[in-house]
Design a protein around this motif. Structure first.
Motif, mmCIF file in Angstrom:
data_model
loop_
_atom_site.group_PDB
_atom_site.id
_atom_site.type_symbol
_atom_site.label_atom_id
_atom_site.label_comp_id
_atom_site.label_asym_id
_atom_site.label_seq_id
_atom_site.Cartn_x
_atom_site.Cartn_y
_atom_site.Cartn_z
ATOM 1 N N CYS A 64 35.515 22.595 22.903
ATOM 2 C CA CYS A 64 35.976 23.731 22.107
ATOM 3 C C CYS A 64 36.975 23.285 21.037
ATOM 4 O O CYS A 64 36.926 23.756 19.894
ATOM 5 C CB CYS A 64 36.629 24.791 22.997
ATOM 6 S SG CYS A 64 35.482 25.669 24.062
ATOM 7 N N SER A 108 25.139 29.381 19.530
ATOM 8 C CA SER A 108 25.347 29.390 20.974
ATOM 9 C C SER A 108 24.464 28.285 21.566
ATOM 10 O O SER A 108 23.912 27.469 20.840
ATOM 11 C CB SER A 108 24.980 30.755 21.551
ATOM 12 O OG SER A 108 25.646 31.791 20.853
ATOM 13 N N HIS A 111 22.722 33.161 16.486
ATOM 14 C CA HIS A 111 22.424 33.972 17.665
ATOM 15 C C HIS A 111 23.065 35.356 17.522
ATOM 16 O O HIS A 111 24.282 35.451 17.342
ATOM 17 C CB HIS A 111 22.991 33.329 18.935
ATOM 18 C CG HIS A 111 22.282 32.090 19.364
ATOM 19 N ND1 HIS A 111 22.521 30.854 18.782
ATOM 20 C CD2 HIS A 111 21.357 31.881 20.344
ATOM 21 C CE1 HIS A 111 21.778 29.947 19.390
ATOM 22 N NE2 HIS A 111 21.058 30.536 20.328
ATOM 23 N N CYS A 132 27.680 27.921 13.657
ATOM 24 C CA CYS A 132 28.245 28.110 14.996
ATOM 25 C C CYS A 132 27.197 28.714 15.933
ATOM 26 O O CYS A 132 27.257 29.898 16.276
ATOM 27 C CB CYS A 132 29.476 29.011 14.929
ATOM 28 S SG CYS A 132 30.825 28.345 13.929
ATOM 29 N N SER A 176 30.043 25.136 16.505
ATOM 30 C CA SER A 176 29.454 25.778 17.682
ATOM 31 C C SER A 176 30.161 27.100 17.899
ATOM 32 O O SER A 176 31.298 27.289 17.442
ATOM 33 C CB SER A 176 29.653 24.879 18.918
ATOM 34 O OG SER A 176 29.377 25.575 20.106
ATOM 35 N N LEU A 177 29.509 27.997 18.622
ATOM 36 C CA LEU A 177 30.206 29.211 19.037
ATOM 37 C C LEU A 177 31.442 28.852 19.863
ATOM 38 O O LEU A 177 32.426 29.593 19.867
ATOM 39 C CB LEU A 177 29.270 30.110 19.850
ATOM 40 C CG LEU A 177 29.833 31.487 20.228
ATOM 41 C CD1 LEU A 177 30.090 32.344 18.990
ATOM 42 C CD2 LEU A 177 28.898 32.218 21.194
ATOM 43 N N ALA A 178 31.413 27.688 20.511
ATOM 44 C CA ALA A 178 32.569 27.211 21.278
ATOM 45 C C ALA A 178 33.771 26.921 20.387
ATOM 46 O O ALA A 178 34.884 26.773 20.888
ATOM 47 C CB ALA A 178 32.192 25.958 22.066
ATOM 48 N N ALA A 216 18.198 27.836 27.842
ATOM 49 C CA ALA A 216 18.436 28.739 26.717
ATOM 50 C C ALA A 216 17.123 29.332 26.218
ATOM 51 O O ALA A 216 16.057 28.709 26.304
ATOM 52 C CB ALA A 216 19.138 27.991 25.591
ATOM 53 N N TRP A 243 31.789 37.169 19.048
ATOM 54 C CA TRP A 243 32.821 36.773 18.074
ATOM 55 C C TRP A 243 33.520 38.007 17.501
ATOM 56 O O TRP A 243 34.736 38.023 17.333
ATOM 57 C CB TRP A 243 32.181 35.941 16.962
ATOM 58 C CG TRP A 243 33.167 35.372 15.981
ATOM 59 C CD1 TRP A 243 34.390 34.808 16.266
ATOM 60 C CD2 TRP A 243 33.020 35.288 14.560
ATOM 61 N NE1 TRP A 243 34.996 34.379 15.108
ATOM 62 C CE2 TRP A 243 34.173 34.660 14.052
ATOM 63 C CE3 TRP A 243 32.018 35.669 13.682
ATOM 64 C CZ2 TRP A 243 34.353 34.413 12.688
ATOM 65 C CZ3 TRP A 243 32.186 35.420 12.336
ATOM 66 C CH2 TRP A 243 33.344 34.813 11.843
ATOM 67 N N GLU A 283 23.760 37.497 19.855
ATOM 68 C CA GLU A 283 24.770 37.682 20.897
ATOM 69 C C GLU A 283 26.045 36.900 20.582
ATOM 70 O O GLU A 283 27.144 37.308 20.958
ATOM 71 C CB GLU A 283 24.217 37.264 22.270
ATOM 72 C CG GLU A 283 23.841 35.806 22.415
ATOM 73 C CD GLU A 283 22.413 35.497 22.006
ATOM 74 O OE1 GLU A 283 21.884 34.473 22.489
ATOM 75 O OE2 GLU A 283 21.837 36.266 21.207
ATOM 76 N N GLY A 284 25.886 35.789 19.868
ATOM 77 C CA GLY A 284 27.061 35.033 19.430
ATOM 78 C C GLY A 284 27.885 35.814 18.430
ATOM 79 O O GLY A 284 29.121 35.831 18.494
ATOM 80 N N LEU A 321 26.091 32.160 12.078
ATOM 81 C CA LEU A 321 25.954 32.338 13.523
ATOM 82 C C LEU A 321 24.521 32.789 13.795
ATOM 83 O O LEU A 321 24.202 33.977 13.662
ATOM 84 C CB LEU A 321 26.955 33.372 14.051
ATOM 85 C CG LEU A 321 28.404 32.891 14.269
ATOM 86 C CD1 LEU A 321 29.132 32.723 12.951
ATOM 87 C CD2 LEU A 321 29.162 33.846 15.175
#
Length: 272
Positions: free
Chosen positions: A152, A182, A235, A180, A138-140, A210, A242, A237-238, A233
């Protein structure tokens, strides 16, 4: 055998099911594992209308369950080309409120579930001389918003495991990818364990509102898997945030995250 073969944990719903259908559309033979046999039967019927498909009851907290799937794939399909360690759960809550029992629950599924999948299927792929492990993080796992320490931590562990394995398994002709995303619309919010109602509501709101759904994310992820990209990734924006974390001095990144968090909290309080 000309068709490629894929196995996906947590494949009966959410991103797992969307990925299963995307692989099926591309002509793969698709095996899905899940603990929800009802949803598994629905997903299997959907897949069998497109390709050769199979469903296994598979609990990723049990290595023996994953080994049973690996043995079936070897016996019935002659092996597997891609394994997607997708099964996962969500959590939210502050460090002082979130109970240790829930830490143990999420680590067993999100971290050790991936470890078990990698261990079992890397063994099979070494024997067959090739393969591709895809781990859903995940982006988390790359950035760290507040009140998400447990989630996370598990997703950061999946990133770290994947980074190790892309080096460790390269001599065996085994590719590794780590995904990963979002937040996107899925049923992940059903499984969330939260320490308080506000954290529960915030997580569900971020998922349910979302912009993108699981099918759109699956399409983007599939293309990157086919290219054997390591960091995936989906997204834009993700990818942007990052990059900011990697490029900005931490005090500046921390200030940016605090500002964004305060803005989100203000919006939440205004809705009360």
């Amino acid at each position: 055998m000309s068709a490629k073969r894929v196995f996906i944990t947590g494949g009966a719903s959410g991103l797992g099911r969307a990925l299963a259908n995307r692989f099926a559309d591309a002509g793969y033979w698709v095996c899905i594992g899940d603990v929800d046999d009802g949803r598994g039967a629905e997903a299997l019927a959907e897949l069998q209308a497109k390709t050769t498909a199979h469903y296994c009851n598979c609990d990723v907290t049990k290595e023996s369950a994953l080994q049973t799937v690996a043995d079936w794939l070897l016996s019935e399909w002659g092996g597997v080309d891609v394994v997607v360690n997708n099964a996962g759960v969500a959590s939210a809550g502050g460090i002082t409120e979130f109970p240790l029992s829930d830490w143990e629950w999420i680590v067993d599924i999100n971290v050790l579930g991936v470890v078990r999948g990698c261990k079992v299927f890397a063994t099979l792929m070494k024997e067959q001389g090739s393969g591709h492990l895809v781990n859903i993080a995940s982006l988390a796992g790359l950035i760290s918003p507040p009140k998400m320490a447990s989630y996370c931590a598990t997703k950061a562990a999946v990133v770290a495991i994947s980074e190790v394995l892309t080096l460790e398994l390269d001599p065996d002709n085994i590719a590794v990818s780590v995904v990963c995303p979002s937040f996107f619309r899925t049923n992940l919010a059903e499984s969330v364990r939260a320490s308080d109602p506000d954290s529960q509501a915030a997580t569900q709101r971020l998922v349910n509102k979302a912009k993108l759904g699981a099918d759109e994310i699956a399409g983007r992820v599939f293309k990157s898997i086919e290219k054997r990209e390591f960091y995936i990734l989906p997204h834009p924006e993700g990818r942007k945030i990052w990059r900011l974390k990697r490029w900005l001095p931490f005090p500046q990144f921390r200030a940016m995250m605090l500002k964004q968090t305060n803005r989100m909290m203000s919006k939440r309080d205004a809705r009360k």
